[in-house]
Scaffold this motif. Structure first.
Motif, PDB file in Angstrom:
ATOM      1  N   ARG B  11       0.856  -1.273   0.033  1.00 18.61           N
ATOM      2  CA  ARG B  11       0.176   0.070   0.124  1.00 18.61           C
ATOM      3  C   ARG B  11       0.929   1.158  -0.052  1.00 18.61           C
ATOM      4  NH1 ARG B  11      -4.111  -2.977   3.317  1.00 18.61           N
ATOM      5  NH2 ARG B  11      -5.913  -3.196   2.003  1.00 18.61           N
ATOM      6  N   LYS B  12       2.051   1.275   0.558  1.00 12.42           N
ATOM      7  CA  LYS B  12       2.781   2.331   0.555  1.00 12.42           C
ATOM      8  C   LYS B  12       3.369   2.589  -0.533  1.00 12.42           C
ATOM      9  CE  LYS B  12       7.210   4.206   2.514  1.00 12.42           C
ATOM     10  NZ  LYS B  12       8.110   4.034   3.559  1.00 12.42           N
ATOM     11  N   ALA B  15       0.646   4.241  -2.900  1.00  9.56           N
ATOM     12  CA  ALA B  15       0.570   5.381  -2.473  1.00  9.56           C
ATOM     13  C   ALA B  15       1.502   6.397  -3.242  1.00  9.56           C
ATOM     14  CB  ALA B  15       0.523   5.628  -0.874  1.00  9.56           C
ATOM     15  N   LEU B  16       2.767   6.020  -2.962  1.00 10.97           N
ATOM     16  CA  LEU B  16       3.793   6.721  -3.993  1.00 10.97           C
ATOM     17  C   LEU B  16       3.674   6.870  -5.263  1.00 10.97           C
ATOM     18  CD1 LEU B  16       7.106   5.277  -2.317  1.00 10.97           C
ATOM     19  CD2 LEU B  16       6.253   7.636  -1.940  1.00 10.97           C
ATOM     20  N   ASN B  18       0.736   6.462  -6.844  1.00  5.71           N
ATOM     21  CA  ASN B  18      -0.474   7.223  -7.074  1.00  5.71           C
ATOM     22  C   ASN B  18      -0.257   8.768  -6.832  1.00  5.71           C
ATOM     23  OD1 ASN B  18      -2.263   5.279  -7.748  1.00  5.71           O
ATOM     24  ND2 ASN B  18      -3.102   5.054  -5.711  1.00  5.71           N
ATOM     25  N   ALA B  21       0.946   9.800 -10.047  1.00  5.12           N
ATOM     26  CA  ALA B  21      -0.226  10.064 -11.186  1.00  5.12           C
ATOM     27  C   ALA B  21      -1.247  10.839 -10.774  1.00  5.12           C
ATOM     28  CB  ALA B  21      -0.732   8.485 -10.934  1.00  5.12           C
ATOM     29  N   ASP B  71       0.283   4.536 -13.946  1.00  9.33           N
ATOM     30  CA  ASP B  71      -0.795   3.864 -13.888  1.00  9.33           C
ATOM     31  C   ASP B  71      -0.546   2.285 -14.032  1.00  9.33           C
ATOM     32  OD1 ASP B  71      -3.047   5.463 -13.006  1.00  9.33           O
ATOM     33  OD2 ASP B  71      -2.691   6.516 -14.960  1.00  9.33           O
ATOM     34  N   PHE B  72       0.461   2.137 -14.809  1.00  8.84           N
ATOM     35  CA  PHE B  72       0.568   0.651 -15.225  1.00  8.84           C
ATOM     36  C   PHE B  72       1.442   0.014 -13.885  1.00  8.84           C
ATOM     37  CE2 PHE B  72       3.455  -2.713 -16.603  1.00  8.84           C
ATOM     38  CZ  PHE B  72       2.568  -3.533 -17.671  1.00  8.84           C
ATOM     39  N   ALA B  74       1.064   1.041 -10.856  1.00 10.59           N
ATOM     40  CA  ALA B  74       0.135   0.794  -9.876  1.00 10.59           C
ATOM     41  C   ALA B  74      -1.041  -0.344 -10.002  1.00 10.59           C
ATOM     42  CB  ALA B  74      -0.866   2.187  -9.886  1.00 10.59           C
ATOM     43  N   MET B  75      -1.129  -0.437 -11.368  1.00  5.79           N
ATOM     44  CA  MET B  75      -2.114  -1.781 -11.519  1.00  5.79           C
ATOM     45  C   MET B  75      -1.331  -3.071 -11.316  1.00  5.79           C
ATOM     46  SD  MET B  75      -3.751  -2.927 -15.249  1.00  5.79           S
ATOM     47  CE  MET B  75      -2.151  -3.547 -15.840  1.00  5.79           C
ATOM     48  N   TYR B  78      -1.503  -3.176  -7.581  1.00 12.12           N
ATOM     49  CA  TYR B  78      -2.757  -3.482  -7.178  1.00 12.12           C
ATOM     50  C   TYR B  78      -2.854  -5.264  -7.299  1.00 12.12           C
ATOM     51  CZ  TYR B  78      -4.532   1.164  -6.328  1.00 12.12           C
ATOM     52  OH  TYR B  78      -4.964   2.429  -5.841  1.00 12.12           O
ATOM     53  N   LEU B  81      -1.501  -6.901  -4.477  1.00 19.78           N
ATOM     54  CA  LEU B  81      -2.195  -6.889  -3.275  1.00 19.78           C
ATOM     55  C   LEU B  81      -3.497  -7.545  -3.185  1.00 19.78           C
ATOM     56  CD1 LEU B  81      -2.530  -5.042  -0.589  1.00 19.78           C
ATOM     57  CD2 LEU B  81      -3.756  -3.488  -2.018  1.00 19.78           C
TER      58      LEU B  81
END
Lengths: 216, 91
Positions: B11-12, B15-16, B18, B21, B71-72, B74-75, B78, B81
């Motif tokens: 999650r950290k 968050a970085l 995001n 982004a 975004d890539f 981050a995806m 996720y 996660l």
């Protein structure tokens, strides 16, 4: 499309005033903050024309090619996920914003908006090649994001009032980047307070403090 | 709870990413910092107990190294996660 101007002590109060005049509920309107000061907030509330939005969303009038591509992809994705929801393009929004509405979409928002954020990342990856550099698609579920932005702006204004009264800085709760950004934007025009962030993600917090007078 | 520390670290990292982004505008985050936060996740042994988590984190790290869009990255994080949440034991 009907709209009304609302005034109040806070953005929420101003929106409520306009909603009473329009006899509408929050989920059916688009809210634009015209001005926001310590004493008064002024908003423009416009009723969303669902028929027109659906028409543009269904591809009948592809007003915006990129938005239409994104809408179609998200609709397909939700279908694969087994989620029954309507996806529409928010009229005249910059950046392009997709609104997802339907029943029981809490799971699509997730804990502190985590699932919604993941959905937005996936959407931007899928639509990426159609977008210009730096251009992004915003995804909102039941106006969650918009409501959060309004809420944090309210928090920012309250904090600013308190800072001006006491002269002491206030550290707010940990927030997501888009929420911190909304606070910085809400306070950037205030000559008496300043905002900054401290801490590390995901516990990064905004600090609202008195603006030091420029050295003469 | 198994995987809790890993979830916190992932999650950290998310968050970085995001922050980059969303253009939060309150700090400059470098790809090195994001890569470090992903490496922090990879250091945890508990991620080996759950299928695909290490794989997705590795892909996210590669994506940062290759300069892929936020975004890539981050995806992919996720996805790690999500695998952690599903918690299916490896093997």
């Amino acid at each position: 499309m009907s709209s009304a101007e609302g005034r109040g002590r806070t953005v929420d109060e101003a929106v409520d005033a306009a909603l009473i005049e329009l006899k509408e509920s929050r989920r059916n309107v688009d809210i634009k903050v015209i001005s926001e000061t310590q004493e008064e907030a002024v908003v423009e509330v416009t009723v969303i024309d669902h028929a027109a939005a659906a028409a543009s969303g269904s591809g009948a009038v592809p007003a915006n090619g990129k938005a239409e591509v994104a809408r179609g992809l998200v609709e397909g994705l939700l279908k694969h996920m087994g989620v029954r929801a309507q996806v529409t393009v928010r009229p005249s929004s910059e950046p392009i914003t997709l609104d997802i509405s339907g029943r029981d979409l809490g799971a699509l928002i997730g804990w502190r908006g985590e699932t919604l954020r993941a959905l937005q990342s996936v959407t931007n990856v899928m639509v990426g090649r159609h977008l210009a550099e730096g251009e992004r698609i915003i995804v909102d579920v039941e106006r969650y994001r918009q409501r959060r932005e309004h809420t944090v702006r309210e928090i920012a204004m309250r904090a600013a009032r308190q800072v001006k009264m006491t002269g002491d800085a206030i550290t707010l709760d940990a927030m997501q980047p888009f929420e911190r950004r909304a606070i910085h934007l809400a306070l950037e025009g205030d000559p008496d307070v300043t905002s900054g962030s401290v801490g590390e993600e995901p516990e990064r917090r905004v600090v609202v403090g008195p603006r030091k007078p420029a050295a003469e | 709870m198994p995987g809790r520390a890993a979830a916190e670290r992932i999650r950290k990292a998310i968050a970085l990413v995001n922050s980059v982004a969303d253009g939060a505008g309150d700090e400059d985050i470098t790809p090195t910092e994001i890569a470090e936060s992903i490496r922090d996740c990879l250091e945890l042994r508990e991620i080996d107990d759950i299928a695909n988590v290490r794989r997705y984190l590795g892909e996210a790290l590669d994506a940062v190294s290759d300069g892929m869009p936020a975004d890539f990255v981050a995806m992919t994080l996720y996805a790690a996660l999500g695998s952690l949440r599903e918690g299916s034991p490896a093997g």
